[in-house]
Write an enzyme that holds these catalytic residues in place. Sequence first.
Site, PDB file in Angstrom:
ATOM      1  CG  ASN A  10      84.622 -33.057  -3.504  1.00 55.50           C
ATOM      2  OD1 ASN A  10      84.497 -33.980  -4.301  1.00 55.50           O
ATOM      3  ND2 ASN A  10      85.771 -32.451  -3.282  1.00 55.50           N
ATOM      4  CG  HIS A  98      89.028 -29.861  -4.956  1.00 49.35           C
ATOM      5  ND1 HIS A  98      90.051 -30.446  -4.244  1.00 49.35           N
ATOM      6  CD2 HIS A  98      87.995 -29.715  -4.088  1.00 49.35           C
ATOM      7  CE1 HIS A  98      89.633 -30.651  -2.995  1.00 49.35           C
ATOM      8  NE2 HIS A  98      88.391 -30.219  -2.891  1.00 49.35           N
ATOM      9  CD  GLU A 170      86.854 -26.307  -1.170  1.00 49.75           C
ATOM     10  OE1 GLU A 170      86.148 -26.927  -0.371  1.00 49.75           O
ATOM     11  OE2 GLU A 170      87.451 -26.852  -2.113  1.00 49.75           O
TER      12      GLU A 170
HETATM   13  C1  PEP Z   1      86.747 -30.459  -0.070  1.00 47.08           C
HETATM   14  O1  PEP Z   1      86.959 -31.582  -0.487  1.00 47.08           O
HETATM   15  O2  PEP Z   1      86.610 -29.528  -0.865  1.00 47.08           O
HETATM   16  C2  PEP Z   1      86.664 -30.235   1.377  1.00 47.08           C
HETATM   17  C3  PEP Z   1      86.327 -29.050   1.816  1.00 47.08           C
HETATM   18  O3  PEP Z   1      86.943 -31.298   2.184  1.00 47.08           O
HETATM   19  P1  PEP Z   1      86.742 -31.392   3.799  1.00 47.08           P
HETATM   20  O4  PEP Z   1      85.324 -30.968   4.076  1.00 47.08           O
HETATM   21  O5  PEP Z   1      87.011 -32.796   4.124  1.00 47.08           O
HETATM   22  O6  PEP Z   1      87.710 -30.437   4.415  1.00 47.08           O
END
Ligand code: PEP
Length: 254
Positions: A10, A98, A170
Amino acid sequence: MNNEIIISCNWKMNPSTLEEAIELTQNIIQYSKHIPKNTKVLLIVPFPFIYCVSTLIKNTNILLGGQDCHSEFLGPYTSGVSVSMLKSLGCSHVLAGHSERRQLWKDTNEIINKKVRKILDNELYCILCIGENKTEYEKGQNKEICAKQLSECLYQCSENDLKHIIIAYEPVWAIGTGLNATTEIIEDVHNYIRNWFKEHYSETSSNNICIQYGGSVNPINVSSILNIENVNGVLVGSASLDSEKISKIMNYSI
Ligand code: PEP
């Protein structure tokens, strides 16, 4: 049980120019030639770069995705990007929910559900992001929040629809912070998510659903994360912008 691993990159609102996007894509194409056989790389790039990246990755195994979409098909929604536009540019996947969309654009579970429906109606794959914020985590509500987001964002999604759904767990407090959820947390929540699908759909759907982990994934922690039961891939943000780091992540060994 599906043993495919997806490494989703991403890029968020990066890099700052098309030239840099081209260079990063070309590097990723090079590195992708030697990745483990059961692994796919998905580039989730900013809208203005999609057409160009799509052309560059033609004849490779790299997949392309959009970072979001509008909840309507077409019409008077200035600045909106519809799923059919993304599809016509070669995207096979679209992110929905997200945490940055939830926080900064106030996407609610109801809006996200409409986006999920548009993605499914256009026969693309939806990567539905779920996860608790720091306060919710500290109150021990991580599974409760995931369950609420799953049931509201997947409202009216059939068992057949699930073939086009990927879940990205996440934890918001681990995104872009350098903080990692521990192996125990990841395992616990991923098991919970898989069981949620068994309870609400079926054992087959539960076995087949792809559950990715996202939150400060880097070349050092990637293999231990991918080794955790019920982790079928990673969603990588900041490290996916660094050619050296993403090359190491794509060539993880477990
Ligand atoms: C994301 O953008 O979903 C993400 C997990 O970012 P990072 O890897 O920078 O924590």
